[in-house]
Design an enzyme around this catalytic site. Structure first.
Site, mmCIF file in Angstrom:
data_model
loop_
_atom_site.group_PDB
_atom_site.id
_atom_site.type_symbol
_atom_site.label_atom_id
_atom_site.label_comp_id
_atom_site.label_asym_id
_atom_site.label_seq_id
_atom_site.Cartn_x
_atom_site.Cartn_y
_atom_site.Cartn_z
ATOM 1 N N ASP A 50 -1.325 -14.934 79.869
ATOM 2 C CA ASP A 50 -1.247 -13.488 79.643
ATOM 3 C C ASP A 50 -0.478 -13.119 78.387
ATOM 4 O OD1 ASP A 50 -2.681 -12.756 81.808
ATOM 5 O OD2 ASP A 50 -0.968 -12.252 83.075
HETATM 6 C C1 BGC Z 1 4.727 -12.516 81.985
HETATM 7 C C2 BGC Z 1 3.504 -13.185 82.533
HETATM 8 C C3 BGC Z 1 2.769 -12.244 83.447
HETATM 9 C C4 BGC Z 1 2.520 -10.930 82.741
HETATM 10 C C5 BGC Z 1 1.787 -9.931 83.611
HETATM 11 C C6 BGC Z 1 4.379 -11.202 81.370
HETATM 12 O O1 BGC Z 1 5.529 -10.544 80.932
HETATM 13 O O2 BGC Z 1 5.375 -13.352 81.049
HETATM 14 O O3 BGC Z 1 3.854 -14.359 83.217
HETATM 15 O O4 BGC Z 1 1.553 -12.812 83.840
HETATM 16 O O5 BGC Z 1 3.725 -10.391 82.294
HETATM 17 O O6 BGC Z 1 2.579 -9.180 84.427
HETATM 18 C C1 NOJ Z 2 1.634 -14.942 85.673
HETATM 19 C C2 NOJ Z 2 0.361 -14.262 86.054
HETATM 20 O O1 NOJ Z 2 0.430 -13.834 87.393
HETATM 21 C C3 NOJ Z 2 -0.826 -15.177 85.864
HETATM 22 O O2 NOJ Z 2 -2.006 -14.471 86.118
HETATM 23 C C4 NOJ Z 2 -0.823 -15.763 84.486
HETATM 24 O O3 NOJ Z 2 -1.901 -16.658 84.400
HETATM 25 C C5 NOJ Z 2 0.479 -16.465 84.186
HETATM 26 N N1 NOJ Z 2 1.564 -15.559 84.386
HETATM 27 C C6 NOJ Z 2 0.525 -17.043 82.765
HETATM 28 O O4 NOJ Z 2 0.719 -16.040 81.827
#
Ligand code: BGC
Ligand code: NOJ
Length: 810
Positions: free
Chosen positions: A483
């Site tokens: 993400d």
């Molecule tokens: C985090 C991710 C997460 C995303 C969506 C980001 O700040 O680092 O792990 O999936 O937010 O909420």
């Molecule tokens: C947490 C999110 O819930 C997941 O969807 C995502 O793949 C990982 N972070 C990596 O960014």
């Protein structure tokens, strides 16, 4: 350093030191009513949705940490203490907190008086039951005052923490026969209320927080408790709470048990009131009646234990290393059920108001529980697919109460559609229930626009085919699995969220991760299509997969490892040519899982590079070197300090992809080594460093570039749970459901002598014994089924209810 120990016979983790390095929590509840409870009785409850139906209040990131919960206080002749140590924090003896399957038992002793609290949510009921046992172990007669306490939340957890101009005037309660009813907003649009009861006469009660505590006091020093006198306060606005006061006499050696119930009730519109302003309590009274004796509570508690016995009986491993067995048999599947229930919504790191159910997250979580509750997996698949758009794209999240796609977050995460194929394929392999593919499923919840679930998979597949970039690789969209790799976003505005900001138009950034996923899960799509006789569709899909594999060969190899992506400008990401972030973990795992490079040495080379550049003592970091500054063209990944989260943290979710890849190349030693680096039971001895619970996975462990490598954060709600269980059972132990049966193909450390697994699969029981006399890592030399030689690692399907012995000599 440890703070407790595992009790595997009881399936518990027993915390014996209350000063854990972080609150260590557990989850109560399986269906509608949920509680989170810490080892000092902190936490909160909600009904279905942690945001919209929050029953008790909790303040995240509070000072002190983890203040607020379901507390009990004892006033023993002026000396006040709490059996969970907090909130009073008076010294207690023999403290323990046993976190078990759906229950938590906390107890301690002081001056010869023992108090034990058992908290659980009965199966199929909407309440939390608390059994309090008092035991006078002293030789003297004791007269004590016991106070219960909880603080109501005014239902909407977000509103509750922000809208004080209104909320301080809305609070309403009723008290009848010692039962405290919380009925804020019941007069208007709500038809639900909550209550807190006890099955014994009370000496008094309080429902107004300031009357109970004293306006300038914390939970550690309630005036009423210290004075030993309840005020019988009735809340009018401000902050309604619920506290009972009981006077209890205990003869030397005497034991007394009490039952408290925190319940949630909904009334039909026509039955809301029995008199003006007086709520209809019939349903509450019936619920209280279901638990008004210790015998009834014991029965409900046993039903809960039976439920978990059934859940955990699908895979049972017998292995000499208890750290492994307890993860495979108890804690890892338990955590998977929690991720099923919560997705990423409510934990001690997720506030319950931020996130809905993730499209990709929920599809992956499924791999961790489908063998235990296939029916729930089926429902979940239909819910998820119903939010998909007809062009195959997807809302990134949907709301659990409405099951509608969440427009605030939107979509455009171009990996999302493919996870639906993974979810459905995993379900089919476990269950053989091909009928699910014929279910009629709407697009974007529109009943006028529907197709079969199979057609949804087809749209997922097509979505990738229809969105290719300059290198014939998939366009990344907003982001793929990572993400934080926001290649089209270019965010310079601190006030916008990386997750939702408008991407620059015409973004041509491409993802090798999605490319590899397409090859891997595309093959499942082909297999599924063939099963349905859709050979033309399958042939054509295979063409696309071949071209994708060619594009990866042509544009995805960096010399010693797989590239990660191409950015907006067509520049490489995750290449030796980059200034930082030369190698990423995700594509090494995903490409090899897709079979790329297995035949020509690239897979081995990539895994060597992972070992050299990414692996460290505490797991495998996401990228290396870490980004030391913000790169506008990369986005959020470079916003994190080095070693944390997606910027070179050990983002545990993707470690199993490398573990699986190691097993595909036959390296059982390394696969298991990586597994044990991140698996919590192996980290118990370093709990002081690791900080989060030694019984569940955390999303992230700080990586080698961090200030404090090895320190974990964000425990419980992570795809790590499902992926680790999947990797260890399907690829290390090698017992892997497939469309036509169970495959057995272990890949283990050479020093293992073997193991046995009892696996329920499609109604039959497989007693599998694996022997490793030659100390190999992979390869079945001889397989016998019920004593007869079997010439394939695909075991046959058997009639329901039958039991079979499988012996594998490696
Ligand atoms: C985090 C991710 C997460 C995303 C969506 C980001 O700040 O680092 O792990 O999936 O937010 O909420
Ligand atoms: C947490 C999110 O819930 C997941 O969807 C995502 O793949 C990982 N972070 C990596 O960014």
């Amino acid at each position: 350093m440890r703070f407790g120990h595992f009790d595997d016979n009881n399936r518990e983790y027993v915390i014996t030191s209350y000063r854990t390095p972080y609150p260590w929590i557990n989850y109560l509840g399986n269906r509608d009513f949920f509680s989170i409870i810490s080892n000092t009785a902190g936490g909160y409850s909600f009904y279905r949705d942690a945001r919209l139906r929050r029953l008790t209040r909790y303040r995240y990131n509070n000072v002190p940490l983890d203040d607020g919960g379901k507390y009990f206080y004892i006033n023993d002749n002026g000396k006040v203490w709490s059996p969970g140590w907090k909130p009073v924090k008076a010294d207690v003896n023999d403290y323990s907190c046993r976190h078990g399957m759906g229950y938590t038992a906390i107890g301690a002793e002081k001056d010869g008086l023992r108090a034990d609290l058992l908290y659980f949510v009965p199966l199929d009921d909407t309440c939390e039951v608390q059994r309090v046992t008092l035991h006078n172990n002293s030789g003297k007669f004791r007269r004590i005052r016991l106070f219960s306490f909880l603080e109501w939340c005014l239902w909407n957890a977000h509103d509750d923490q922000t809208n004080f101009q209104r909320n301080f005037s809305t609070g309403e309660v009723e008290v009848e026969e010692g039962v405290i009813y919380h009925k804020t907003e019941y007069r208007e649009r709500r038809n639900h209320y909550a209550f807190y009861s006890v099955n014994a006469p009370v000496a008094g009660f309080d429902t107004d927080r300031e009357s109970f505590l004293g306006i300038y006091n914390g939970f550690d020093h309630p005036d009423t408790v210290f004075a030993g006198k309840p005020r019988n306060s009735i809340a009018h606005g401000w902050s309604p709470v619920a506290s009972h006061c009981l006077e209890i006499d205990l003869k030397p050696g005497e034991k007394k048990e009490l039952v408290f119930v925190l319940g949630y009730v909904e009334n039909p519109e026509s039955e809301k009131f029995i008199a003006p302003k007086v709520i209809n309590k019939t349903r509450a009274k019936a619920m209280i009646g279901r638990y008004d004796t210790v015998e009834k509570v014991d029965i409900a508690f046993r039903e809960l234990a039976d439920y978990w016995e059934r859940q955990l009986s699908v895979i049972s491993l017998d292995h000499p290393d208890p750290r492994l067995s307890r993860m495979v048999n108890i804690w890892n599947p338990y955590q998977c059920m929690v991720t099923y229930n919560m997705s990423r919504s409510a934990s001690y790191f997720e506030s319950g108001i931020g996130r809905g159910m993730g499209f990709r997250d929920s599809n992956q979580d499924l791999a961790g529980y489908v063998h235990m509750t296939p029916q729930l997996a089926r429902e979940r698949i239909i819910d998820i697919a119903s939010t998909q758009f007809d062009d195959g794209s997807a809302y990134h999240q949907y709301q659990p109460l409405t099951k509608r796609g969440n427009a605030e977050i939107g979509g455009n995460f171009n990996d999302d559609p493919l996870w639906l194929i993974f979810g459905v394929a995993t379900y089919l392999k476990e269950t053989g229930d091909w009928s699910i593919l014929d279910e009629t499923v709407p697009f974007n919840n529109d009943s006028a626009n529907t197709a079969s679930l199979f057609e949804h998979l087809n749209r997922s597949f097509r979505h990738v085919v229809n969105h290719l970039g300059p290198h014939r690789l998939p366009l990344i969209g907003r982001a793929d699995w990572n993400d934080c790799l926001n290649l089209n976003c270019f965010s310079t505005d601190p006030d916008e969220s990386f997750q939702t900001t408008e991407n620059q138009k015409g973004g041509k950034a491409e993802s090798l991760f999605i490319a590899a996923m397409f090859v891997l899960y595309g093959k499942d799509f082909v297999a599924i299509a063939r099963k349905r006789g859709e050979d033309r569709m399958a042939d054509e899909a295979e063409q696309h997969i071949r071209s994708m594999a060619e594009a990866i060969d042509a544009h995805g190899w960096d010399g010693e490892w797989f590239l990660r992506a191409y950015d907006f400008y067509g520049n490489k990401v995750g290449s030796k040519e980059n200034e930082e972030g030369n190698i990423f973990i995700e594509t090494q795992g995903m490409c090899i899982m897709a079979g790329i490079g297995l035949e020509d040495g690239r897979a081995l080379q990539a895994l060597t590079s992972v070992n050299r550049h990414l692996a460290c003592e505490y797991g495998i970091v996401l990228n290396n070197p870490a980004f030391t500054k913000y790169y506008l063209q990369l986005g959020e990944i470079s916003s994190y300090p080095e070693g944390y989260k997606e910027n070179a943290g050990i983002f545990c979710h993707n470690n199993p992809w490398v573990i699986i890849s190691e097993t595909l190349t036959g390296n059982g030693n390394r696969a298991f080594d990586y597994y044990s680096r991140i698996t919590p039971s192996y980290l118990e001895e370093i709990s002081d460093l690791h900080r989060t619970e030694p019984y569940v996975y955390s999303q992230m462990i700080a990586g080698k570039d961090a200030f404090l490598p090895g320190e974990a954060k964000n425990s419980w709600l992570t795809g790590t749970a499902a992926w680790c269980l999947y990797a260890v059972t399907n690829y290390i132990l090698g017992i892997r459901p497939d469309y036509d049966g169970l495959i057995i193909e272990p890949c283990i450390p050479a020093d293992w002598d073997g193991f046995t697994v009892r696996r329920k699969f499609r109604g039959a029981i497989y007693n599998i014994e694996v022997l490793n006399p030659e100390h190999r890592m992979k390869g079945a030399w001889e397989i016998t089924v019920d004593g007869r030689k079997h010439h394939s690692c695909l075991l046959p399907l058997f009639p329901e209810g039958s039991e079979h012995n499988v012996r594998v000599i490696m």
